[in-house]
Write an enzyme that holds these catalytic residues in place. Structure first.
Site, PDB file in Angstrom:
ATOM      1  N   GLU A  45       0.841  -1.192   0.000  1.00 51.45           N
ATOM      2  CA  GLU A  45       0.000   0.000   0.000  1.00 51.45           C
ATOM      3  C   GLU A  45       0.882   1.250   0.000  1.00 51.45           C
ATOM      4  O   GLU A  45       1.859   1.338   0.749  1.00 51.45           O
ATOM      5  CB  GLU A  45      -0.908  -0.019   1.230  1.00 51.45           C
ATOM      6  CG  GLU A  45      -1.898   1.114   1.310  1.00 51.45           C
ATOM      7  CD  GLU A  45      -2.856   0.973   2.487  1.00 51.45           C
ATOM      8  OE1 GLU A  45      -3.801   1.771   2.565  1.00 51.45           O
ATOM      9  OE2 GLU A  45      -2.646   0.056   3.324  1.00 51.45           O
ATOM     10  N   LYS A 114      -9.164   3.508  -2.787  1.00 54.22           N
ATOM     11  CA  LYS A 114      -9.558   2.751  -1.601  1.00 54.22           C
ATOM     12  C   LYS A 114     -10.918   3.233  -1.120  1.00 54.22           C
ATOM     13  O   LYS A 114     -11.170   4.437  -1.034  1.00 54.22           O
ATOM     14  CB  LYS A 114      -8.499   2.935  -0.507  1.00 54.22           C
ATOM     15  CG  LYS A 114      -8.665   2.044   0.706  1.00 54.22           C
ATOM     16  CD  LYS A 114      -7.467   2.202   1.646  1.00 54.22           C
ATOM     17  CE  LYS A 114      -7.559   1.315   2.867  1.00 54.22           C
ATOM     18  NZ  LYS A 114      -6.373   1.449   3.761  1.00 54.22           N
ATOM     19  N   CYS A 175      -5.960  -3.259   2.015  1.00 50.78           N
ATOM     20  CA  CYS A 175      -5.846  -3.362   3.469  1.00 50.78           C
ATOM     21  C   CYS A 175      -7.180  -3.430   4.194  1.00 50.78           C
ATOM     22  O   CYS A 175      -7.844  -4.468   4.200  1.00 50.78           O
ATOM     23  CB  CYS A 175      -4.986  -2.211   3.993  1.00 50.78           C
ATOM     24  SG  CYS A 175      -4.380  -2.484   5.684  1.00 50.78           S
ATOM     25  N   SER A 343      21.079  -0.069  34.421  1.00 50.90           N
ATOM     26  CA  SER A 343      20.753   0.034  35.845  1.00 50.90           C
ATOM     27  C   SER A 343      21.087  -1.242  36.600  1.00 50.90           C
ATOM     28  O   SER A 343      21.089  -1.239  37.829  1.00 50.90           O
ATOM     29  CB  SER A 343      19.263   0.330  36.010  1.00 50.90           C
ATOM     30  OG  SER A 343      18.497  -0.787  35.566  1.00 50.90           O
ATOM     31  N   SER A 348      16.558  -2.161  31.267  1.00 52.92           N
ATOM     32  CA  SER A 348      17.714  -1.740  30.460  1.00 52.92           C
ATOM     33  C   SER A 348      18.441  -2.955  29.899  1.00 52.92           C
ATOM     34  O   SER A 348      19.023  -2.892  28.808  1.00 52.92           O
ATOM     35  CB  SER A 348      18.668  -0.874  31.285  1.00 52.92           C
ATOM     36  OG  SER A 348      19.134  -1.563  32.433  1.00 52.92           O
TER      37      SER A 348
END
Length: 705
Positions: A45, A114, A175, A343, A348
């Site tokens: 698309e 569309k 879609c 950390s 993290s």
């Protein structure tokens, strides 16, 4: 008698506004489709512009450049001899449409707009386009001269038509149209259409591939458009592309027998319905999509057999989808790599492992001979043009493009410092270990020099405001230092041309709901729940051979912003006042189920409050008062922190209950108290505790229920 048609559908790594690159990739896909013997090629698309152009679709330049790009495609000698279904925006009678352009041998056969636009969740297509609301109507479109001088046409058909070839009939959907209750393919099929194309800009989300099938690429945005282009015949999947790939162009090929379609539709009731079905305008195309029996080489091209589709587990989707999105972002933004403050906790860690997953994909693609990926890796690592460097392992690539730091303080533990160091070592990252006490002390002393009053932590007798301020100055100091190191480390390490690193965040979607986060450049895990992140780390521990991850799975989440004492250790869930599992539950009730405080409370009464429920915390029934307190606590804290969503660090969208205010979850950022709803909840709790039946409630409650 067999009528074999070979079809090609394409997954392209398009980039919003990259007309040059997008056009190149479209041409490459056409060449590959022709080489595979396809007679019809279908692309994504809005493939010429890229799907995620947003408000740029309102600009006249978009339509001009789209026609210019299409002209170079249809006039290219390598793009002849195959029917092309190409996506681009078209402006007709001063109205903007999202269109499919059907072309063949330097002629435009049909422009099909569309009809049903995606306009919820992440999508705002009606902001940019108008749906074509005239089913079965076709009219003239006066062609731009830049294309007309190639095709020799001045007008071409525009509208909801179907195309008749010498041997079959095909039509386009786009879609969202496939997912609507009254999808266009229904009446089109009754009117004789045998082949449907459906081009999609559907974004990736965890567990979404199965949803797509039940219903039947990062381009500069928060969304990653995954692949899985498919060719399906009579409900059987004949071919499916990769869901996650670093290839810029992937073409999926299958050969179908039109006689199978015709046999499948042979029921008498269908024949009766077809007589009363809507009739569509037919545009004739003088070509055969199938080869004549005498011309078909069955030894080299036989009918495709159905395949079984395998689904990635959510943990794999995080590893692969996040990796592809990170790579696209990195190779297109011209940064020197990534930087993250570690950390010693799981969030993290998860972000870092996602970068490691990216490097695994990159090294694998290079080993498979992907020259584009190798060129991108050399460019990001600032190799000279004549370089022959080839990364042999993910760790080797990680060391060139990924830097980590542990910013300790007097409140940090040796456990988190050690975990951060060991993780960086095993991933291959360049690691920096520093302390920030001198910075935070200096900032607090500025306040002290003015006020002659030293704020104290809660454990030392300080107030709530003092305790929060002393925590926040640590978090903000780490943020400032992260950007300092990200800016200077490439130069310090001697990278050719210097450069700077992108600073990655590491707050999960549940923490965003609660406002428990620090803002950075972008956040790969910002759309993932804590539960799914733990699953991802457990998956990576064995799949990536990283035993160090076991220590993160067993670690208790803590910010380590307050002093550790013999009787107190700061814990994330205690700080937030709610567990991660409860945050996920409320997040889904708020967004997915579209419930406010009263609706959420009512729903939880039947889940958490039920004796038979397995959804409640600890699998034990919860009292109505406890449910009420949790509900009011969540919505109060959510409302207080909603303003943070307006500047939420961009993240990869993966979860349906994301609070991202950019366009997925649009809400006010200043809320009044939920007094009305809370009072209603309190009355219901009081009634239940007194044991009164529901019919004895006050009339106003009856009316509002």
């Amino acid at each position: 008698m067999a009528h074999l048609v070979t079809l090609a559908c394409c997954s392209l790594d398009q980039w919003a506004l990259d007309f040059t690159g997008n056009t190149r990739r479209i041409k490459e896909s056409i060449v590959k489709a022709k080489a595979a013997g396809a007679s019809l090629r279908v692309g994504p698309e809005l493939e010429i512009t890229g799907y995620g152009c947003l408000d740029h679709f309102m600009e006249g330049d978009m339509f001009l450049h789209s026609w210019e790009a299409l002209a170079t495609i249809i006039d290219d000698d390598t793009c002849q001899g195959i029917v092309l279904d190409i996506g681009m925006p078209v402006r007709h009678k001063n109205v903007r449409y999202n269109c499919r352009i059907i072309c063949f041998n330097r002629k435009i056969i049909l422009i099909r707009p569309k009809m049903w636009l995606a306009n919820d969740g992440n999508y705002r297509e009606m902001r940019y386009f108008t749906p074509w609301m005239r089913p079965g109507h076709v009219e003239d479109y006066y062609l731009e001269s830049i294309v007309g001088q190639i095709t020799g046409q001045t007008e071409v058909p525009f509208g909801d038509g179907i195309i008749s070839t010498k041997d079959t009939c095909f039509a386009c959907e786009t879609c969202e149209e496939l997912f609507t209750p009254a999808a266009p393919h229904g009446p089109m099929g009754l009117d004789g259409v045998e082949i449907f194309t459906n081009s999609s800009g559907s974004h990736f989300e965890l567990r979404k591939l199965k949803t797509r099938l039940d219903l039947i690429s990062c381009d500069g945005d928060r969304l990653y458009y995954d692949g899985s282009s498919m060719i399906i015949c009579n409900g059987d999947i004949l071919a499916c592309g990769s869901q996650f790939s670093l290839d810029e162009v992937e073409v999926v090929i299958a050969t179908i027998d039109l006689e199978d379609v015709r046999s499948f539709r042979s029921s008498p009731s269908r024949g009766l319905q077809s007589q009363h079905a809507q009739k569509y305008p037919r545009i004739n195309l003088d070509v055969r999509l199938s080869k004549r029996v005498e011309d078909h080489d069955y030894q080299t091209q036989s009918q495709s057999e159905p395949i079984d589709l395998s689904y990635h587990a959510p943990e794999e989707e995080i590893a692969l989808g996040g990796a592809c999105w990170l790579w696209d972002y990195l190779r297109r933004c011209h940064a020197a790599g990534f930087f993250i403050p570690l950390s010693g906790g799981i969030d993290s860690c998860a972000t870092s492992v996602m970068v490691f997953s990216m490097c695994r994909l990159v090294v694998s693609a290079i080993q498979e001979g992907n020259e584009q990926v190798l060129q991108d890796a050399r460019r990001i690592a600032a190799e000279a043009d004549e370089s022959t460097w080839v990364p042999e392992t993910p760790q080797e690539l990680m060391n060139r493009i990924f830097c980590t730091t542990y910013m300790g303080s007097k409140n940090s533990s040796s456990d988190t410092r050690r975990r951060a160091k060991d993780l960086a070592r095993d991933l291959g990252a360049y690691h920096v270990d520093i302390d920030i006490d001198t910075v935070t002390t200096a900032v607090v002393n500025v306040f002290f020099s003015w006020s002659n009053w030293m704020p104290r932590f809660k454990s030392a007798g300080g107030s709530f405001a003092e305790n929060l301020a002393l925590q926040n100055i640590q978090a903000r100091s780490r943020m400032v230092l992260a950007y300092l190191f990200a800016q200077l480390l490439p130069t310090f390490r001697g990278r050719r041309g210097g450069g700077s690193l992108l600073v990655l965040g590491s707050a999960n979607v549940d923490e965003a709901l609660r406002g428990y986060l620090t803002k950075y450049d972008f956040n790969p895990i910002g759309g993932i729940s804590k539960t799914d992140l733990k699953g991802f780390i457990d998956f990576a521990r064995t799949r990536f051979d990283l035993p160090i991850l076991s220590t993160f799975l067993s670690a208790v989440p803590t910010a380590e912003l307050e002093p550790i004492t013999s009787s107190y250790v700061q814990l994330d869930e205690a700080d937030m006042g709610i567990t991660y599992a409860e945050l996920s539950t409320f997040g889904r009730l708020r967004k997915n189920d579209k419930l406010g405080p009263w609706g959420a409370y009512s729903k939880l009464l039947s889940t958490w409050g039920s004796q038979k429920s397995k959804q409640s915390p600890n699998d034990q029934p919860v009292s109505s008062r406890q449910i009420a307190e949790k509900t009011k606590f969540f919505f109060t804290k959510y409302a207080i922190n909603r303003h943070k969503m307006t500047v939420l660090t961009p993240s990869l969208h993966m979860e349906q209950y994301s609070p991202d205010d950019n366009r997925f979850d649009l809400r006010p950022f200043l809320y009044p108290g939920f007094d009305w709803a809370y009072a209603k909840i309190d009355r219901d709790v009081e009634r239940r505790e007194k044991g009164k039946p529901g019919r004895q409630k006050a009339k106003e409650d009856d009316d509002l229920d």
